[in-house]
Scaffold this active site. Structure first.
Site, mmCIF file in Angstrom:
data_model
loop_
_atom_site.group_PDB
_atom_site.id
_atom_site.type_symbol
_atom_site.label_atom_id
_atom_site.label_comp_id
_atom_site.label_asym_id
_atom_site.label_seq_id
_atom_site.Cartn_x
_atom_site.Cartn_y
_atom_site.Cartn_z
ATOM 1 N N ASN A 9 -1.090 -22.548 4.590
ATOM 2 C CA ASN A 9 -0.691 -21.187 4.212
ATOM 3 C C ASN A 9 -1.423 -20.233 5.151
ATOM 4 O O ASN A 9 -2.617 -20.015 4.990
ATOM 5 C CB ASN A 9 -1.083 -20.931 2.747
ATOM 6 C CG ASN A 9 -0.897 -19.467 2.361
ATOM 7 O OD1 ASN A 9 -0.175 -18.728 3.024
ATOM 8 N ND2 ASN A 9 -1.547 -19.045 1.278
ATOM 9 N N HIS A 95 1.486 -17.482 -5.636
ATOM 10 C CA HIS A 95 0.108 -17.569 -5.111
ATOM 11 C C HIS A 95 -0.757 -16.557 -5.870
ATOM 12 O O HIS A 95 -0.298 -15.456 -6.194
ATOM 13 C CB HIS A 95 0.114 -17.270 -3.609
ATOM 14 C CG HIS A 95 -1.195 -17.601 -2.955
ATOM 15 N ND1 HIS A 95 -2.293 -16.783 -3.056
ATOM 16 C CD2 HIS A 95 -1.587 -18.670 -2.219
ATOM 17 C CE1 HIS A 95 -3.308 -17.333 -2.397
ATOM 18 N NE2 HIS A 95 -2.902 -18.485 -1.876
ATOM 19 N N GLU A 166 -4.437 -24.227 -7.732
ATOM 20 C CA GLU A 166 -5.353 -23.457 -6.891
ATOM 21 C C GLU A 166 -6.246 -22.593 -7.782
ATOM 22 O O GLU A 166 -5.873 -21.458 -8.138
ATOM 23 C CB GLU A 166 -4.563 -22.548 -5.946
ATOM 24 C CG GLU A 166 -3.701 -23.287 -4.958
ATOM 25 C CD GLU A 166 -3.515 -22.485 -3.669
ATOM 26 O OE1 GLU A 166 -3.815 -23.027 -2.612
ATOM 27 O OE2 GLU A 166 -3.112 -21.310 -3.747
HETATM 28 C C1 PEP Z 1 -4.636 -20.547 -0.174
HETATM 29 O O1 PEP Z 1 -4.586 -19.400 0.254
HETATM 30 O O2 PEP Z 1 -3.629 -21.069 -0.693
HETATM 31 C C2 PEP Z 1 -5.900 -21.269 -0.064
HETATM 32 C C3 PEP Z 1 -6.022 -22.438 -0.626
HETATM 33 O O3 PEP Z 1 -6.873 -20.651 0.672
HETATM 34 P P1 PEP Z 1 -8.242 -21.304 1.234
HETATM 35 O O4 PEP Z 1 -7.933 -22.701 1.688
HETATM 36 O O5 PEP Z 1 -8.655 -20.424 2.357
HETATM 37 O O6 PEP Z 1 -9.215 -21.308 0.101
#
Ligand code: PEP
Length: 246
Positions: A9, A95, A166
């Site tokens: 992403n 997200h 996440e």
């Molecule tokens: C994301 O933005 O989906 C993400 C997982 O960010 P990071 O890997 O930078 O924590």
């Protein structure tokens, strides 16, 4: 090598010159026979560039958002059908940055997942709890509620999605969930998916949140973690390929 899918992403990063190099290096660096699929979700203006650079390779591409509407008076929005015209396989929906910064509700996320499916793409549905929610013991209920909202809209088509866990507190913070913490939530999500729809038991479950080359192997080795959604580290090709190969 366990795992199915590793998606980058880029967030709101990139420019034409750097993207050219990054996409070419990705294409050259990922073996055709790799067991894992990799993809990059890029800002809308660069979809054509990803398509031009990656078409005919094993690397897939996608967008980071779509409108819940198909067309019409929605100035500034981008419809799923438009995104699909650029050969996208994936679209990230829900997200946490979009939920927190742009007020996207569970219902909007569900409508976006539906729009992506209708346009022939695979939505990567993001769910995740805040640190306060985790601390209060509500973390699992929060992610289940977010998942259920999507199922209530798309029903059995949940089996055609990708689900990304996440935790909000792990995104961009450098503080990843431990493999044990991530696996525990993934197990809950896997059971919930199966309960909704037997075929959804094999939906790829990605972990996202400060994944790096150094912690990817342990995370991807977990029984219910099928790969990752990678933010910051996906902007560095060597790091991203090391994660994907972990
Ligand atoms: C994301 O933005 O989906 C993400 C997982 O960010 P990071 O890997 O930078 O924590």
């Amino acid at each position: 090598m366990p795992g199915k899918l590793v998606v980058g992403n880029w967030k709101m990063n990139g420019d034409l010159r750097h993207n050219d190099a990054l996409l070419a290096d990705l294409r050259a660096g990922w073996p055709v026979q790799a067991m894992r699929e990799i993809a990059v979700c890029v800002p809308f203006p660069y979809l054509w560039q990803a398509q031009a650079a990656l078409a005919g390779s094993v690397v897939r591409w996608g967008a980071q958002n779509v409108s819940e509407y198909a067309r019409g008076a929605h100035t500034g929005e981008v419809a799923a059908g438009m995104v699909a015209e650029f050969g996208c396989k994936y679209v990230i929906v829900g997200h946490s940055e979009r939920r927190a910064l742009y007020g996207e509700t569970d219902a909007m996320v569900a409508a976006k997942a539906s729009a992506a499916l209708e346009a022939g793409m695979t939505p990567i549905v993001c769910v995740g709890e805040s640190w306060a929610e985790r601390e209060s013991g509500a973390g699992e209920a929060v992610v289940v509620h977010q998942l259920d909202a999507v199922v209530s809209r798309i029903g059995r088509r949940i089996a055609e999605t990708v689900l990304a866990y996440e935790p909000v507190w792990a995104i961009g913070t450098g503080r990843s969930a431990t493999p044990e913490q991530a696996q525990a939530v993934h197990e809950v999500l896997r059971k919930r998916l199966r309960k909704h729809e037997a075929a959804a038991g094999s939906v790829p479950l990605l972990y996202g949140g400060s994944v790096k080359a150094g912690n990817a192997k342990a995370l991807f080795a977990c029984a219910d973690i099928d790969g990752g959604l990678i933010g910051g580290a996906s902007l560095n090709v060597d790091e991203f390929l090391a994660i994907a190969g972990a």
